[in-house]
Design a protein around this motif. Structure first.
Motif, mmCIF file in Angstrom:
data_model
loop_
_atom_site.group_PDB
_atom_site.id
_atom_site.type_symbol
_atom_site.label_atom_id
_atom_site.label_comp_id
_atom_site.label_asym_id
_atom_site.label_seq_id
_atom_site.Cartn_x
_atom_site.Cartn_y
_atom_site.Cartn_z
ATOM 1 N N PRO A 111 0.499 6.004 -2.747
ATOM 2 C CA PRO A 111 0.903 7.658 -2.674
ATOM 3 C C PRO A 111 1.933 7.986 -3.618
ATOM 4 O O PRO A 111 1.781 9.157 -4.396
ATOM 5 C CB PRO A 111 0.990 8.033 -1.432
ATOM 6 N N TRP A 170 0.823 -1.126 0.135
ATOM 7 C CA TRP A 170 0.087 -0.019 -0.090
ATOM 8 C C TRP A 170 0.812 1.308 0.115
ATOM 9 O O TRP A 170 0.429 2.296 -0.373
ATOM 10 C CB TRP A 170 -1.067 0.080 1.243
ATOM 11 N N TRP A 171 2.181 1.219 0.492
ATOM 12 C CA TRP A 171 3.067 2.528 0.409
ATOM 13 C C TRP A 171 3.193 2.891 -0.956
ATOM 14 O O TRP A 171 3.702 3.995 -1.230
ATOM 15 C CB TRP A 171 4.288 2.166 1.302
ATOM 16 N N ILE A 212 0.422 8.022 -7.128
ATOM 17 C CA ILE A 212 -0.321 9.078 -7.424
ATOM 18 C C ILE A 212 0.235 10.460 -7.626
ATOM 19 O O ILE A 212 -0.153 11.241 -8.311
ATOM 20 C CB ILE A 212 -1.429 9.064 -6.428
ATOM 21 N N VAL A 213 1.428 10.692 -6.723
ATOM 22 C CA VAL A 213 2.040 11.791 -6.526
ATOM 23 C C VAL A 213 2.762 12.062 -8.047
ATOM 24 O O VAL A 213 2.783 13.297 -8.758
ATOM 25 C CB VAL A 213 2.956 12.280 -5.491
#
Length: 52
Positions: free
Chosen positions: A24, A20-21, A27-28
């Protein structure tokens, strides 16, 4: 095979391997890519490129 299959495969990878890390970070990177793409021809472009 379309673009949606790549997204689906990435989602399955995140679910199965519990990474899950990575979400982000991806996405960024996508948001920065979209920002650079859309500001490429505008007057804001020199200010965006100074960030990098």
């Amino acid at each position: 095979m379309g673009k949606l299959s790549i997204i689906n495969e990435f989602w399955q990878f995140l679910r199965v391997r519990k990474k899950w890390w990575l979400a982000p970070i991806i996405i960024v990177l996508l948001l920065l890519g979209i920002l650079i793409f859309f500001s490429q021809g505008s007057a804001v472009a020199p200010f965006i490129y100074t960030l990098f």
